[in-house]
Design a protein around this motif. Structure first.
Motif, PDB file in Angstrom:
ATOM      1  N   LEU A 200       0.563 -76.578 -20.951  1.00 50.51           N
ATOM      2  CA  LEU A 200      -0.757 -77.157 -20.730  1.00 50.51           C
ATOM      3  C   LEU A 200      -0.965 -78.280 -21.732  1.00 50.51           C
ATOM      4  O   LEU A 200      -0.851 -78.067 -22.949  1.00 50.51           O
ATOM      5  CB  LEU A 200      -1.865 -76.114 -20.909  1.00 50.51           C
ATOM      6  N   ARG A 201      -1.266 -79.471 -21.221  1.00 45.83           N
ATOM      7  CA  ARG A 201      -1.548 -80.635 -22.058  1.00 45.83           C
ATOM      8  C   ARG A 201      -3.026 -80.953 -21.892  1.00 45.83           C
ATOM      9  O   ARG A 201      -3.433 -81.591 -20.920  1.00 45.83           O
ATOM     10  CB  ARG A 201      -0.660 -81.805 -21.631  1.00 45.83           C
ATOM     11  N   LEU A 202      -3.833 -80.479 -22.803  1.00 43.22           N
ATOM     12  CA  LEU A 202      -5.284 -80.597 -22.698  1.00 43.22           C
ATOM     13  C   LEU A 202      -5.750 -81.728 -23.605  1.00 43.22           C
ATOM     14  O   LEU A 202      -5.502 -81.712 -24.814  1.00 43.22           O
ATOM     15  CB  LEU A 202      -5.954 -79.283 -23.096  1.00 43.22           C
ATOM     16  N   VAL A 203      -6.413 -82.713 -23.005  1.00 42.29           N
ATOM     17  CA  VAL A 203      -6.896 -83.878 -23.745  1.00 42.29           C
ATOM     18  C   VAL A 203      -8.423 -83.792 -23.769  1.00 42.29           C
ATOM     19  O   VAL A 203      -9.077 -83.948 -22.734  1.00 42.29           O
ATOM     20  CB  VAL A 203      -6.425 -85.192 -23.087  1.00 42.29           C
ATOM     21  N   VAL A 204      -8.967 -83.533 -24.955  1.00 41.79           N
ATOM     22  CA  VAL A 204     -10.383 -83.211 -25.091  1.00 41.79           C
ATOM     23  C   VAL A 204     -11.140 -84.420 -25.631  1.00 41.79           C
ATOM     24  O   VAL A 204     -10.832 -84.945 -26.708  1.00 41.79           O
ATOM     25  CB  VAL A 204     -10.579 -82.001 -26.029  1.00 41.79           C
ATOM     26  N   ALA A 205     -12.134 -84.868 -24.867  1.00 41.95           N
ATOM     27  CA  ALA A 205     -12.962 -86.001 -25.275  1.00 41.95           C
ATOM     28  C   ALA A 205     -14.157 -85.517 -26.090  1.00 41.95           C
ATOM     29  O   ALA A 205     -14.681 -84.427 -25.848  1.00 41.95           O
ATOM     30  CB  ALA A 205     -13.455 -86.760 -24.037  1.00 41.95           C
ATOM     31  N   PRO A 206     -14.631 -86.337 -27.050  1.00 47.05           N
ATOM     32  CA  PRO A 206     -15.749 -85.936 -27.911  1.00 47.05           C
ATOM     33  C   PRO A 206     -17.094 -86.123 -27.209  1.00 47.05           C
ATOM     34  O   PRO A 206     -17.908 -86.970 -27.590  1.00 47.05           O
ATOM     35  CB  PRO A 206     -15.593 -86.853 -29.118  1.00 47.05           C
ATOM     36  N   VAL A 207     -17.327 -85.325 -26.183  1.00 44.95           N
ATOM     37  CA  VAL A 207     -18.565 -85.411 -25.426  1.00 44.95           C
ATOM     38  C   VAL A 207     -18.902 -84.021 -24.891  1.00 44.95           C
ATOM     39  O   VAL A 207     -18.001 -83.259 -24.526  1.00 44.95           O
ATOM     40  CB  VAL A 207     -18.429 -86.440 -24.268  1.00 44.95           C
ATOM     41  N   VAL A 208     -20.180 -83.686 -24.887  1.00 48.73           N
ATOM     42  CA  VAL A 208     -20.682 -82.440 -24.300  1.00 48.73           C
ATOM     43  C   VAL A 208     -21.487 -82.818 -23.060  1.00 48.73           C
ATOM     44  O   VAL A 208     -22.429 -83.608 -23.145  1.00 48.73           O
ATOM     45  CB  VAL A 208     -21.543 -81.656 -25.302  1.00 48.73           C
ATOM     46  N   LEU A 209     -21.129 -82.258 -21.911  1.00 48.14           N
ATOM     47  CA  LEU A 209     -21.739 -82.656 -20.648  1.00 48.14           C
ATOM     48  C   LEU A 209     -22.824 -81.701 -20.161  1.00 48.14           C
ATOM     49  O   LEU A 209     -23.703 -82.091 -19.412  1.00 48.14           O
ATOM     50  CB  LEU A 209     -20.655 -82.796 -19.572  1.00 48.14           C
ATOM     51  N   GLY A 210     -22.728 -80.446 -20.547  1.00 46.30           N
ATOM     52  CA  GLY A 210     -23.789 -79.512 -20.191  1.00 46.30           C
ATOM     53  C   GLY A 210     -23.634 -78.843 -18.846  1.00 46.30           C
ATOM     54  O   GLY A 210     -24.166 -77.758 -18.625  1.00 46.30           O
ATOM     55  N   HIS A 211     -22.943 -79.484 -17.923  1.00 49.89           N
ATOM     56  CA  HIS A 211     -22.671 -78.852 -16.623  1.00 49.89           C
ATOM     57  C   HIS A 211     -21.498 -79.566 -15.982  1.00 49.89           C
ATOM     58  O   HIS A 211     -21.065 -80.634 -16.424  1.00 49.89           O
ATOM     59  CB  HIS A 211     -23.902 -78.924 -15.709  1.00 49.89           C
ATOM     60  N   GLY A 212     -20.974 -78.960 -14.928  1.00 52.21           N
ATOM     61  CA  GLY A 212     -19.811 -79.510 -14.239  1.00 52.21           C
ATOM     62  C   GLY A 212     -18.725 -78.450 -14.106  1.00 52.21           C
ATOM     63  O   GLY A 212     -18.757 -77.418 -14.772  1.00 52.21           O
ATOM     64  N   ARG A 213     -17.765 -78.716 -13.266  1.00 54.75           N
ATOM     65  CA  ARG A 213     -16.681 -77.774 -12.999  1.00 54.75           C
ATOM     66  C   ARG A 213     -15.744 -77.712 -14.197  1.00 54.75           C
ATOM     67  O   ARG A 213     -15.352 -78.732 -14.747  1.00 54.75           O
ATOM     68  CB  ARG A 213     -15.924 -78.202 -11.747  1.00 54.75           C
ATOM     69  N   ARG A 214     -15.369 -76.510 -14.562  1.00 48.29           N
ATOM     70  CA  ARG A 214     -14.513 -76.306 -15.737  1.00 48.29           C
ATOM     71  C   ARG A 214     -13.127 -75.813 -15.327  1.00 48.29           C
ATOM     72  O   ARG A 214     -12.975 -75.117 -14.330  1.00 48.29           O
ATOM     73  CB  ARG A 214     -15.153 -75.291 -16.684  1.00 48.29           C
ATOM     74  N   LEU A 215     -12.143 -76.171 -16.118  1.00 42.84           N
ATOM     75  CA  LEU A 215     -10.798 -75.672 -15.883  1.00 42.84           C
ATOM     76  C   LEU A 215     -10.746 -74.163 -16.068  1.00 42.84           C
ATOM     77  O   LEU A 215     -10.076 -73.464 -15.306  1.00 42.84           O
ATOM     78  CB  LEU A 215      -9.806 -76.351 -16.830  1.00 42.84           C
ATOM     79  N   PHE A 216     -11.440 -73.656 -17.083  1.00 41.97           N
ATOM     80  CA  PHE A 216     -11.452 -72.228 -17.368  1.00 41.97           C
ATOM     81  C   PHE A 216     -12.840 -71.683 -17.055  1.00 41.97           C
ATOM     82  O   PHE A 216     -13.717 -71.638 -17.929  1.00 41.97           O
ATOM     83  CB  PHE A 216     -11.092 -71.970 -18.835  1.00 41.97           C
ATOM     84  N   PRO A 217     -13.092 -71.267 -15.823  1.00 44.29           N
ATOM     85  CA  PRO A 217     -14.438 -70.821 -15.437  1.00 44.29           C
ATOM     86  C   PRO A 217     -14.702 -69.399 -15.899  1.00 44.29           C
ATOM     87  O   PRO A 217     -13.778 -68.649 -16.246  1.00 44.29           O
ATOM     88  CB  PRO A 217     -14.391 -70.900 -13.906  1.00 44.29           C
ATOM     89  N   ASP A 218     -15.961 -69.026 -15.894  1.00 45.44           N
ATOM     90  CA  ASP A 218     -16.315 -67.631 -16.142  1.00 45.44           C
ATOM     91  C   ASP A 218     -15.621 -66.753 -15.106  1.00 45.44           C
ATOM     92  O   ASP A 218     -15.544 -67.096 -13.922  1.00 45.44           O
ATOM     93  CB  ASP A 218     -17.827 -67.434 -16.043  1.00 45.44           C
TER      94      ASP A 218
END
Length: 203
Positions: A148-166
């Motif tokens: 897994l190559r995860l590239v994390v941007a310095p931003v918090v979006l608050g909602h939206g589809r996630r790779l790792f959902p509940d």
């Protein structure tokens, strides 16, 4: 082949619509394009490095359609992204597509995990997934993704589809690479490490 996943994520785990405001508005998502302001030369160098390891690509239908609408128009033979994406074999997982015009492309429509497992048994280097979060979720659950190559941007979006959902399957990971770019991107490369390990903290 080794199955790798490259995924752009926000700090709160959102992977939806990183590339443009209208890229993916599903579920009323209105914050598309959040990844773009943080792209810099260091990240592009790393992305070219990863693409250089690809022997084929595996995409979900939505990501495939976005790529197929853009990359065939880039005909510069010196563009490393276009050369790889246009020239190498592509596999698209879809129950609705019956044919795909971005050659060379093969549609995987039934028992995708089994077909992907068969692709992995073929000789070669990387079979690369880019984006395609829903496809990635199913292949992670099936234990088929090797890196897994995860590239994390310095931003918090608050909602939206996630790779790792509940409700997703628990998994342990082993960090094998960790980088940061001047634009603020944190690059974490992981290998699966079986189920999570638990413990109790004692002072």
């Amino acid at each position: 082949m080794k199955l790798t996943l490259t995924e752009f994520m926000s700090l709160d785990g959102v992977s939806q619509g990183p590339g443009a405001p209208d890229e993916d508005t599903g579920g009323g998502f209105t914050q598309g394009g959040w990844f773009v302001p943080h792209i810099d030369e260091e990240f592009l160098r790393l992305a070219v490095e990863w693409l250089g390891e690809a022997d084929a690509f595996l995409l979900g239908r939505h990501t495939y359609e976005i790529f197929a609408a853009h990359w065939p128009k880039i005909t510069d033979p010196e563009d490393p992204f276009a050369a790889a994406l246009n020239g190498l074999p592509k596999y698209v997982a879809s129950r609705t597509l019956t044919a795909a015009g971005w050659n060379p492309t093969t549609v995987l429509s039934e028992d995708v995990p089994a077909q992907v497992a068969e692709l992995k048994r073929r000789p070669g280097r990387d079979l690369q997934i880019h984006g395609s979060a829903r496809l990635a979720q199913s292949l992670l659950a099936a234990g088929l993704i090797d890196e897994l190559r995860l590239v994390v941007a310095p931003v918090v979006l608050g909602h939206g589809r996630r790779l790792f959902p509940d409700g997703g399957a628990p998994a342990g990971l082993r960090l094998v690479r960790n980088d940061a770019t001047p634009g603020g991107l944190a690059v974490h490369v992981y290998e699966p490490a079986g189920p999570p390990v638990y413990g109790t903290y004692g002072a």
